[in-house]
Design a protein around this motif. Structure first.
Motif, PDB file in Angstrom:
ATOM      1  N   PHE A   1       0.852  -1.191   0.000  1.00  0.00           N
ATOM      2  CA  PHE A   1       0.000   0.000   0.000  1.00  0.00           C
ATOM      3  C   PHE A   1       0.883   1.234   0.000  1.00  0.00           C
ATOM      4  N   GLY A   2       0.265   2.390  -0.229  1.00  0.00           N
ATOM      5  CA  GLY A   2       0.961   3.659  -0.124  1.00  0.00           C
ATOM      6  C   GLY A   2       1.791   4.016  -1.341  1.00  0.00           C
ATOM      7  N   PRO A   3       2.535   5.131  -1.275  1.00  0.00           N
ATOM      8  CA  PRO A   3       3.319   5.627  -2.408  1.00  0.00           C
ATOM      9  C   PRO A   3       4.329   4.620  -2.943  1.00  0.00           C
ATOM     10  N   GLU A   4       4.945   3.836  -2.057  1.00  0.00           N
ATOM     11  CA  GLU A   4       5.928   2.861  -2.530  1.00  0.00           C
ATOM     12  C   GLU A   4       5.276   1.816  -3.423  1.00  0.00           C
ATOM     13  N   MET A   5       4.078   1.376  -3.059  1.00  0.00           N
ATOM     14  CA  MET A   5       3.384   0.397  -3.883  1.00  0.00           C
ATOM     15  C   MET A   5       3.055   0.995  -5.250  1.00  0.00           C
ATOM     16  N   PHE A   6       2.590   2.247  -5.273  1.00  0.00           N
ATOM     17  CA  PHE A   6       2.268   2.893  -6.549  1.00  0.00           C
ATOM     18  C   PHE A   6       3.513   3.039  -7.415  1.00  0.00           C
ATOM     19  N   ALA A   7       4.649   3.306  -6.794  1.00  0.00           N
ATOM     20  CA  ALA A   7       5.884   3.480  -7.553  1.00  0.00           C
ATOM     21  C   ALA A   7       6.402   2.155  -8.113  1.00  0.00           C
ATOM     22  N   GLU A   8       6.133   1.071  -7.419  1.00  0.00           N
ATOM     23  CA  GLU A   8       6.714  -0.219  -7.797  1.00  0.00           C
ATOM     24  C   GLU A   8       5.766  -1.120  -8.580  1.00  0.00           C
TER      25      GLU A   8
END
Length: 564
Positions: free
Chosen positions: A436-443
């Motif tokens: 979840f969160g920004p890291e998930m969106f980036a990856e």
């Protein structure tokens, strides 16, 4: 008013008061104002719209972007300090007036230079770096010139004042020269850009208009257009969106803000225009009946946006499957059936099928947002924490991917934060690898989330239709139970999904999804109905072939009648 603009304004008022009462701390107030003006510019994030003007953002670019910020504070300070300087030495009043003139002119010229009309209505991303190279330096010089003028008047009279006045004058002359040269040569720059666009030799155009963060609507199609052996341009109507899309692709991106700019691009041999949404600005191109207009949209769902009556104005509508055609007719929108072409939904081609599951399942929760209007609000996020808790109670690993627009609503943003906190706490307690969160969106892309999951929970959006391609179980929370189509004998999304209403007990609903003993056969029939009668092998080629056929069939010959 934004805090970054309010703080300099308040400090400007403080300087006015200090000058009026001839306070001994006036010079310190002036220094504080100047430091605040410069620090605010350097610290403020540069907007996407401003980034489109200055591709290489650094300290100079930040000063340039903030050249017009704090204009009111600068004018207040310059006026008050002019009166103060005249009081301090009347024999030198003409010099004080000259400094005031430099400061006011610097602020005014910077404000004018940042107006959209002065930058031109036609821009090309291939030209942006070269054309904008001197402008940031010029605007930064004007910004610093105004600040130096304030310092000169604040320390008046004396040697420091003369130094600051000289600096202000030199910076103003440098900045004014480059800005005025650019303003005078606007027509030259525009014609140069027009010729560069003409030299591309585009056969077709993709048109997009929308608010900031709308680039995903185009990005979903770009890899497929890149597979065509045809030259094309992307026409963007808003500056912020132009900046976003320039970062997405190396293809020619044209900023065309006016009808004149639109016509200039269309007159360059373009035969077909593709659209990815139903923006109002699409009509600026539709009025050119000599061209062929094709609507793609950027998703397929049971939302009203996928059956908008304005779709009838296009020459052709590319749709994923028969469901998209029936959706219009079911709602009384009788677009001629020969306008539709079933091409599949190529974005799902990389979605993989179910894999053997050993141990607890992984579930992607992908809720939509609340839309621009109340009748488009289908988001299950207000119940998201309850849904996620039920998944955790069943021992599932959760991938939480909210819609990118969820932060536009304060309520939905709070729901997102609550879910993220819930997942973070569970991960710390159990060691489960929730994403979840920004890291998930980036990856992870949305397709990556689909492929990493064994089931999906969502609401009324394009997500469940895309997920049908995987043949994995789907659960939908119907925030509005009258939206999903239910027709006896038709393989609808409703018949192929585990459904729940907002007032239902979530735990049994989640348990049915994870068990998946009821609907495997219904999902296969719904897949063909929604995503076309095409096999997994070479699925996206049907769309690419259709693109190529349309472009070839509608090659524009002759001159576009711009008087029509």
């Amino acid at each position: 008013m934004k805090p970054r603009r309010l703080a300099p304004l308040i400090m400007g008022v403080v300087v006015v008061v200090a000058a009026a009462i001839d306070a001994g701390w006036l010079d310190w107030a002036v220094v504080a104002l100047v430091v605040l003006l410069i620090a605010t510019s350097l610290a403020t994030p540069v907007s996407k719209r401003m980034h489109s003007r200055f591709p290489n953002i650094g300290p100079v670019g930040r000063l340039a972007a903030g050249a017009a910020d704090g204009a009111a504070a600068k004018w207040f300070a310059l006026g008050a300090l002019a009166v103060y300087a005249e009081r301090e030495g009347s024999s030198l009043s003409w010099q004080a007036a000259a400094i005031v003139a430099v400061g006011v002119a610097a602020v005014a010229l910077a404000t004018v230079a940042l107006k959209p009309a002065t930058r031109g209505d036609l821009r090309l991303n291939l030209d942006s770096v070269r054309v904008s190279r001197s402008l940031p330096w010029a605007l930064a010089a004007l910004s610093l010139s105004a600040s130096a003028s304030i310092l000169a008047l604040g320390t008046w009279p004396g040697f420091p004042a003369r130094i600051f006045a000289t600096i202000a004058a030199v910076l103003f002359l440098l900045g004014a020269f480059y800005v005025l040269r650019r303003l005078v040569n606007r027509k030259v720059y525009r014609e140069r850009t027009r010729l560069r666009i003409e030299g591309i030799g585009a056969r077709f155009a993709i048109h997009i208009s929308g608010p900031p963060n709308s680039s995903y609507q185009l990005n979903t199609w770009l890899p497929l257009f890149d597979k065509l052996d045809e030259r094309f341009v992307i026409m963007v109507r808003e500056e912020a969106l132009y900046a976003e899309i320039c970062e997405l692709t190396d293809q020619p991106v044209v900023y065309s803000s006016t009808l004149r700019a639109v016509d200039d691009v269309l007159a360059m041999g373009i035969g077909t225009v593709f659209y990815v949404n139903n923006a109002a600005a699409n009509t600026h191109l539709i009025r050119r009946g000599q061209l062929h207009h094709v609507q793609l949209l950027h998703g397929d769902s049971d939302k009203p946006s996928s059956r908008n009556p304005v779709s009838a104005m296009y020459d052709e509508l590319f749709v994923a499957g028969q469901a998209a055609i029936d959706r219009y007719w079911d709602n009384g929108i009788q677009i001629p059936r020969d306008k539709f072409r079933i091409v599949g939904r190529p974005q799902v081609a990389e979605i993989s099928g179910p894999m053997p599951v050993v141990g607890p399942k992984t579930v992607v929760y992908a809720p939509t947002w609340n839309g621009f209007f109340n009748d488009a609000n289908y988001s299950s996020l207000p119940h998201g924490a309850e849904i996620v808790q039920a998944l955790l109670d069943q021992g599932a690993t959760v991938i939480f991917r909210e819609h990118p627009y969820s932060n536009k609503s304060a309520e939905l943003a709070q729901n997102v934060q609550a879910i993220q906190a819930l997942l973070a706490a569970d991960a710390a307690a159990t060691g489960r690898a929730h994403r979840f969160g920004p890291e998930m969106f980036a990856e992870m892309s949305l397709v990556d989330c689909f492929n990493a999951s064994d089931a999906a929970i969502t609401d009324i959006s394009a997500v469940p239709i895309d997920y049908l391609f995987s043949a994995k179980p789907i659960a939908i929370m119907e925030m509005r139970p009258d939206v999903l189509v239910r027709i006896q004998g038709r393989p609808t999304l409703a018949s192929a999904s585990y459904l729940a209403q907002p007032d239902d007990d979530v735990a049994p609903w989640v348990a049915r999804l994870l068990a998946d003993k009821e609907l495997p056969g219904e999902r296969e029939a719904a897949r063909e109905y929604y995503l076309g009668p095409f096999g997994h092998e070479g699925y996206e080629s049907h769309f690419v072939d259709a693109l190529h056929e349309v472009v070839q069939a509608h090659e524009f010959v002759g001159e576009l009648d711009l008087e029509a």
